[in-house]
Design a protein around this motif. Sequence first.
Motif, PDB file in Angstrom:
ATOM      1  N   HIS A 296     104.811  54.360  -7.537  1.00 47.45           N
ATOM      2  CA  HIS A 296     103.697  53.179  -7.193  1.00 47.45           C
ATOM      3  C   HIS A 296     102.104  54.203  -7.558  1.00 47.45           C
TER       4      HIS A 296
ATOM      5  N   LYS B  45     102.054  54.643 -10.918  1.00 51.48           N
ATOM      6  CA  LYS B  45     101.719  53.536 -11.851  1.00 51.48           C
ATOM      7  C   LYS B  45      99.905  53.102 -11.206  1.00 51.48           C
ATOM      8  N   ARG B  46     100.119  53.287 -10.506  1.00 53.48           N
ATOM      9  CA  ARG B  46      98.324  52.433 -10.268  1.00 53.48           C
ATOM     10  C   ARG B  46      97.030  54.046 -10.932  1.00 53.48           C
ATOM     11  N   TRP B  47      97.580  55.075 -11.222  1.00 53.79           N
ATOM     12  CA  TRP B  47      95.933  55.909 -11.858  1.00 53.79           C
ATOM     13  C   TRP B  47      97.203  55.633 -13.537  1.00 53.79           C
TER      14      TRP B  47
ATOM     15  N   GLN C 167      97.387  52.706 -14.340  1.00 54.01           N
ATOM     16  CA  GLN C 167      96.598  51.880 -15.081  1.00 54.01           C
ATOM     17  C   GLN C 167      95.425  51.379 -14.886  1.00 54.01           C
ATOM     18  N   ASP C 168      94.606  52.523 -14.050  1.00 53.05           N
ATOM     19  CA  ASP C 168      93.349  53.159 -14.104  1.00 53.05           C
ATOM     20  C   ASP C 168      93.385  53.604 -14.589  1.00 53.05           C
TER      21      ASP C 168
END
Length: 100
Positions: A81, A84-86, A88-89
């Motif tokens: 998670h 994924k956040r890194w 996407q950012d």
Amino acid sequence: MSTDTTSVAAQYLTVGGATVDLTVRISHDHIADEDGQNWADINHQAACTGCGAKEDFEDFGTEDTEPARSAATNLTSPNGHAAKRWAQDHAATCRALPRG
Ligand SMILES: [Zn+2]
């Protein structure tokens, strides 16, 4: 014995037209303990093909079970998670053109 599996879990298109590739490497190199539990190191890496930025999310000594493996591959584990956040950012802000 060591068995490694590496797979691409996701790719994100950056605003610059490059991609952030998110790979998962599962290294099964721990001997089963007395309870027969297997252990693995699970590493998520997000790598931008535009600017070359990279971020590793390492999880050493995770229980090596099918649910743990699919959570890692489906990016629903805590590290998956976070990776994924890194990714996407980064994809939302990176304006570097694809290299090569
Ligand atoms: Zn980038």
